[in-house]
Design a protein around this motif. Structure first.
Motif, PDB file in Angstrom:
ATOM      1  N   GLU A  40     -59.938  14.972  38.671  1.00 54.29           N
ATOM      2  CA  GLU A  40     -59.156  15.487  37.574  1.00 54.29           C
ATOM      3  C   GLU A  40     -59.937  16.436  36.612  1.00 54.29           C
ATOM      4  N   ASN A  41     -60.992  16.916  36.981  1.00 54.99           N
ATOM      5  CA  ASN A  41     -61.737  17.807  36.218  1.00 54.99           C
ATOM      6  C   ASN A  41     -62.068  17.306  34.744  1.00 54.99           C
ATOM      7  N   VAL A  42     -62.450  16.028  34.621  1.00 53.75           N
ATOM      8  CA  VAL A  42     -62.969  15.584  33.357  1.00 53.75           C
ATOM      9  C   VAL A  42     -63.962  16.237  32.753  1.00 53.75           C
ATOM     10  N   LYS A  43     -63.865  16.541  31.416  1.00 50.73           N
ATOM     11  CA  LYS A  43     -64.990  17.312  31.091  1.00 50.73           C
ATOM     12  C   LYS A  43     -65.782  16.263  29.959  1.00 50.73           C
ATOM     13  N   ASP A  44     -65.112  15.528  29.308  1.00 49.74           N
ATOM     14  CA  ASP A  44     -65.811  14.518  28.276  1.00 49.74           C
ATOM     15  C   ASP A  44     -65.081  12.994  28.694  1.00 49.74           C
ATOM     16  N   GLU A  47     -78.556   0.972  35.164  1.00 47.08           N
ATOM     17  CA  GLU A  47     -78.978   1.944  35.970  1.00 47.08           C
ATOM     18  C   GLU A  47     -77.792   2.885  36.824  1.00 47.08           C
ATOM     19  N   LYS A  48     -77.187   2.251  37.420  1.00 45.05           N
ATOM     20  CA  LYS A  48     -76.065   2.537  38.254  1.00 45.05           C
ATOM     21  C   LYS A  48     -74.954   3.464  37.494  1.00 45.05           C
ATOM     22  N   LEU A  49     -74.599   2.849  36.447  1.00 44.71           N
ATOM     23  CA  LEU A  49     -73.744   3.430  35.480  1.00 44.71           C
ATOM     24  C   LEU A  49     -74.242   4.692  34.910  1.00 44.71           C
ATOM     25  N   ALA A  50     -75.664   4.648  34.546  1.00 48.37           N
ATOM     26  CA  ALA A  50     -76.225   5.765  33.858  1.00 48.37           C
ATOM     27  C   ALA A  50     -76.259   7.006  34.876  1.00 48.37           C
ATOM     28  N   ASN A  51     -76.366   6.673  36.092  1.00 47.84           N
ATOM     29  CA  ASN A  51     -76.705   7.679  37.410  1.00 47.84           C
ATOM     30  C   ASN A  51     -75.206   8.578  37.557  1.00 47.84           C
ATOM     31  N   TYR A  52     -74.061   7.795  37.132  1.00 47.85           N
ATOM     32  CA  TYR A  52     -72.870   8.333  37.507  1.00 47.85           C
ATOM     33  C   TYR A  52     -72.546   9.145  36.250  1.00 47.85           C
ATOM     34  N   LEU A  53     -72.909   8.826  34.874  1.00 51.19           N
ATOM     35  CA  LEU A  53     -72.802   9.418  33.657  1.00 51.19           C
ATOM     36  C   LEU A  53     -73.595  10.544  33.587  1.00 51.19           C
ATOM     37  N   VAL A  54     -74.904  10.690  33.917  1.00 51.85           N
ATOM     38  CA  VAL A  54     -75.913  11.908  33.738  1.00 51.85           C
ATOM     39  C   VAL A  54     -75.455  13.076  34.407  1.00 51.85           C
ATOM     40  N   LYS A  55     -75.754  14.235  33.763  1.00 52.36           N
ATOM     41  CA  LYS A  55     -75.493  15.588  34.643  1.00 52.36           C
ATOM     42  C   LYS A  55     -76.628  15.601  35.866  1.00 52.36           C
ATOM     43  N   SER A  56     -76.118  16.201  36.598  1.00 51.49           N
ATOM     44  CA  SER A  56     -76.843  16.649  37.928  1.00 51.49           C
ATOM     45  C   SER A  56     -78.321  16.902  37.812  1.00 51.49           C
ATOM     46  N   SER A  86     -70.383  13.741  41.217  1.00 51.99           N
ATOM     47  CA  SER A  86     -70.448  15.075  40.996  1.00 51.99           C
ATOM     48  C   SER A  86     -69.841  15.152  39.566  1.00 51.99           C
ATOM     49  N   LEU A  87     -69.558  14.284  38.962  1.00 51.69           N
ATOM     50  CA  LEU A  87     -68.942  14.486  37.379  1.00 51.69           C
ATOM     51  C   LEU A  87     -70.354  14.855  36.684  1.00 51.69           C
ATOM     52  N   ASN A  88     -70.130  15.914  35.843  1.00 51.95           N
ATOM     53  CA  ASN A  88     -71.279  16.450  34.775  1.00 51.95           C
ATOM     54  C   ASN A  88     -70.362  16.506  33.474  1.00 51.95           C
ATOM     55  N   PRO A  89     -70.504  15.510  32.859  1.00 50.13           N
ATOM     56  CA  PRO A  89     -69.798  15.464  31.520  1.00 50.13           C
ATOM     57  C   PRO A  89     -70.493  16.410  30.540  1.00 50.13           C
ATOM     58  N   ALA A  90     -69.628  16.734  29.755  1.00 52.72           N
ATOM     59  CA  ALA A  90     -70.183  17.810  28.511  1.00 52.72           C
ATOM     60  C   ALA A  90     -70.761  17.058  27.432  1.00 52.72           C
ATOM     61  N   ARG A  91     -69.751  15.948  27.028  1.00 56.49           N
ATOM     62  CA  ARG A  91     -70.330  14.971  26.025  1.00 56.49           C
ATOM     63  C   ARG A  91     -69.693  13.550  26.520  1.00 56.49           C
ATOM     64  N   ILE A  92     -70.482  12.625  26.015  1.00 51.44           N
ATOM     65  CA  ILE A  92     -70.182  11.229  26.143  1.00 51.44           C
ATOM     66  C   ILE A  92     -69.891  10.674  24.957  1.00 51.44           C
ATOM     67  N   PHE A  93     -68.753  10.020  24.824  1.00 52.58           N
ATOM     68  CA  PHE A  93     -68.590   9.002  23.497  1.00 52.58           C
ATOM     69  C   PHE A  93     -68.368   7.685  23.753  1.00 52.58           C
ATOM     70  N   PHE A  94     -69.213   6.964  22.850  1.00 51.03           N
ATOM     71  CA  PHE A  94     -69.295   5.532  23.137  1.00 51.03           C
ATOM     72  C   PHE A  94     -68.447   5.026  21.877  1.00 51.03           C
ATOM     73  N   PRO A 128     -81.412  11.740  25.714  1.00 54.27           N
ATOM     74  CA  PRO A 128     -81.975  12.964  25.942  1.00 54.27           C
ATOM     75  C   PRO A 128     -81.482  14.067  26.809  1.00 54.27           C
ATOM     76  N   TYR A 129     -80.247  13.713  27.367  1.00 54.53           N
ATOM     77  CA  TYR A 129     -79.696  14.597  28.713  1.00 54.53           C
ATOM     78  C   TYR A 129     -78.475  14.988  28.438  1.00 54.53           C
ATOM     79  N   VAL A 130     -77.830  14.534  27.374  1.00 54.76           N
ATOM     80  CA  VAL A 130     -76.383  14.759  27.321  1.00 54.76           C
ATOM     81  C   VAL A 130     -76.003  14.529  25.628  1.00 54.76           C
ATOM     82  N   GLU A 131     -74.982  15.347  25.264  1.00 55.21           N
ATOM     83  CA  GLU A 131     -74.557  15.165  24.020  1.00 55.21           C
ATOM     84  C   GLU A 131     -73.813  13.631  23.877  1.00 55.21           C
ATOM     85  N   VAL A 132     -74.250  12.804  22.924  1.00 54.91           N
ATOM     86  CA  VAL A 132     -73.842  11.485  22.904  1.00 54.91           C
ATOM     87  C   VAL A 132     -73.389  11.305  21.423  1.00 54.91           C
ATOM     88  N   LYS A 133     -72.253  10.813  21.307  1.00 52.01           N
ATOM     89  CA  LYS A 133     -71.575  10.408  19.835  1.00 52.01           C
ATOM     90  C   LYS A 133     -70.912   8.896  20.114  1.00 52.01           C
TER      91      LYS A 133
END
Length: 362
Positions: A153-157, A174-183, A213-221, A240-245
Motif C-alpha cells: 500500500e506504499n506506506v511512507k510513515d 530484533e525481528k521488528l527492528a529489521n522490518y522497520l529499518v531502511k534497507s 521491502s518497507l523503507n519508512p521515511a519516519r517512525i512515530f512511537f 541512528p538510522y531513521v527519523e523517530v518521533k
C-alpha cells in the motif's frame, strides 16, 4: 537486590513468556477520578469473546457503583483476582451492557491492531503492539503479513503504538527492528549487549539484517511510562538510522538493562545482567526516552480511532508538520491519586528485556 531483578516459578514463566494467560483478558485504567475505563482487551479471552472493547466505561462491578481510587483494592480483586465477575459497561453510544465474565485459559496475541491511513498525501501504517512475549511463530507470521501489506500500500510513515508494551524477548525486538529499518542499514550495528567484567565473554554485537521491502521515511512511537525495556531498545536502536518521533502521555519507563533466566530447582532467577547501547553508543536512558510531543492517553477511544488523542497527535504532524497543541487534547491532567492507582494496575505487567540463557561457570 536491585529494583529489577526477580525470581519466578518455572511453570509460571513458561506461561507468561509464551503468552498463555488465565484471567478475564481485560485491563483497566482510571481516565479521571470516578471514571474507570477498559484499557485493553485480549481477543481470545472471556472479555474478548464477549465483545468488550477498549474505551468502554465500567459503571458497576458485582453490583457496586464505587469506581473511585479509594476503592481500588476492591476493583483489583474484582478485575484481576476473581474467577467470575459481573461487569456493567457503558459503551461510547451511551448504552449499557452487563456481562458476567469467567476467568479461563487463552492464548494472548500482542498485535492488537494493524491498519493503513491516508494522511494528506501520505499513506501511514499503524501497528498496536502490546508485548515482545508470546507465541513467536504467530508473532513473526503477523509481522510478515503486516509489513507486506504496508509495502503493497506504499506506506511512507509508520506509527508503532507501544504505550502499554513492557518489553519481552530481545530476539522479537530484533525481528521488528529489521522490518522497520531502511534497507541501507543492512550490516550496520543495531546494538551491543555489554556484561560486567566477569562475563565479558557474553558480550554480543548484533547487526541489522533488513526484512521486507518497507523503507519508512519516519517512525512515530506512541509511548507512556509503561513503555519499557525491549520497547525502549527498539526505539533506541532505530534512532541512528531513521527519523523517530515520540508522542504520548509520558516519557518511557527507563530500563536500558536486561537479563537471562538462570534455573535453580523449579525456579528461574533473573538478575540484571547486561546493558545495551545503539550504533551511536547511546543507551543511558534510566530516566526514560523523552517525548517530542505530549498528548493524553485517549482512554475513551478504541484502538485505531483517529480522534484518540495520541494517534491524532501523530497523524497531525504527518499531515501538517505540527503536533496538536496540548490545550486541544482531552484529559491530559490527572490527579496524583489517579496516576498512583493506574501505576498499581500497570505494575502487574511484565517489564523487561530477556535474552537466551547463558551457561554460568562456577
Amino acid at each position: 537486590v536491585d529494583r529489577w531483578s526477580f525470581a519466578v516459578k518455572k511453570a509460571e514463566w513458561d506461561d507468561v513468556s509464551s503468552g498463555v494467560a488465565g484471567d478475564f483478558g481485560l485491563e483497566v485504567f482510571f481516565r479521571a477520578e470516578g471514571d474507570l475505563r477498559v484499557k485493553l482487551v485480549e481477543k481470545e479471552s472471556s472479555a474478548g469473546r464477549a465483545g468488550v472493547r477498549r474505551g468502554w466505561r465500567i459503571t458497576k462491578l458485582n453490583g457496586s457503583t464505587n469506581m473511585t481510587t479509594t476503592n481500588s483494592n476492591a476493583i483489583v480483586e474484582a478485575v484481576y483476582n476473581s474467577t467470575s465477575t459481573v461487569f456493567e459497561f457503558q459503551k461510547p453510544d451511551g448504552t449499557t451492557v452487563t456481562s458476567t465474565l469467567a476467568a479461563g485459559t487463552y492464548q494472548q496475541n500482542p498485535i492488537f491492531l494493524d491498519t493503513v491511513y491516508t494522511a494528506g498525501a501520505n499513506k501511514v501504517g499503524y501497528l498496536v503492539f502490546n508485548s515482545f512475549l508470546g507465541d513467536t511463530t504467530q508473532i513473526y507470521n503477523s509481522f510478515q503479513r503486516i509489513f507486506n501489506r504496508f509495502s503493497t500500500e506504499n506506506v511512507k510513515d509508520v506509527i508503532v503504538d507501544l504505550r502499554y508494551n513492557g518489553g519481552g524477548y530481545v530476539s522479537v525486538q530484533e525481528k521488528l527492528a529489521n522490518y522497520l529499518v531502511k534497507s541501507s542499514a543492512t550490516g550496520g550495528l543495531m546494538m551491543k549487549e555489554v556484561f560486567n567484567s566477569k562475563y565479558q565473554n557474553f558480550n554480543e554485537t548484533i547487526n541489522f539484517k533488513k526484512l521486507g521491502s518497507l523503507n519508512p521515511a519516519r517512525i512515530f512511537f506512541i509511548v507512556s511510562d509503561n513503555t519499557a525495556s525491549a520497547s525502549e531498545l527498539l526505539i533506541n536502536n532505530l534512532k541512528p538510522y531513521v527519523e523517530v518521533k515520540l508522542v504520548g502521555p509520558d516519557a518511557t519507563y527507563g530500563k536500558p538493562v536486561g537479563y537471562f533466566p538462570i534455573g535453580v530447582g523449579d525456579w528461574y532467577i533473573f538478575p540484571v545482567s547486561f546493558r545495551s547501547t545503539n550504533k551511536d553508543g547511546q543507551g543511558n536512558y534510566f530516566d526514560g526516552i523523552p517525548l517530542d510531543s505530549k498528548s493524553a492517553d485517549g482512554l475513551d477511544k478504541d484502538w485505531g480511532n483517529v480522534q484518540e488523542s495520541s494517534l491524532a497527535n501523530a497523524l497531525s504532524y504527518i499531515t501538517s508538520g505540527n503536533f496538536v497543541p496540548l490545550s486541544t487534547t482531552s484529559t491530559l491532567g490527572k490527579s496524583v491519586e489517579v496516576a498512583g492507582k493506574n501505576k498499581v494496575f500497570s505494575d502487574r505487567s511484565f517489564k523487561g528485556a530477556v535474552i537466551a540463557p547463558r551457561t554460568i561457570k562456577h
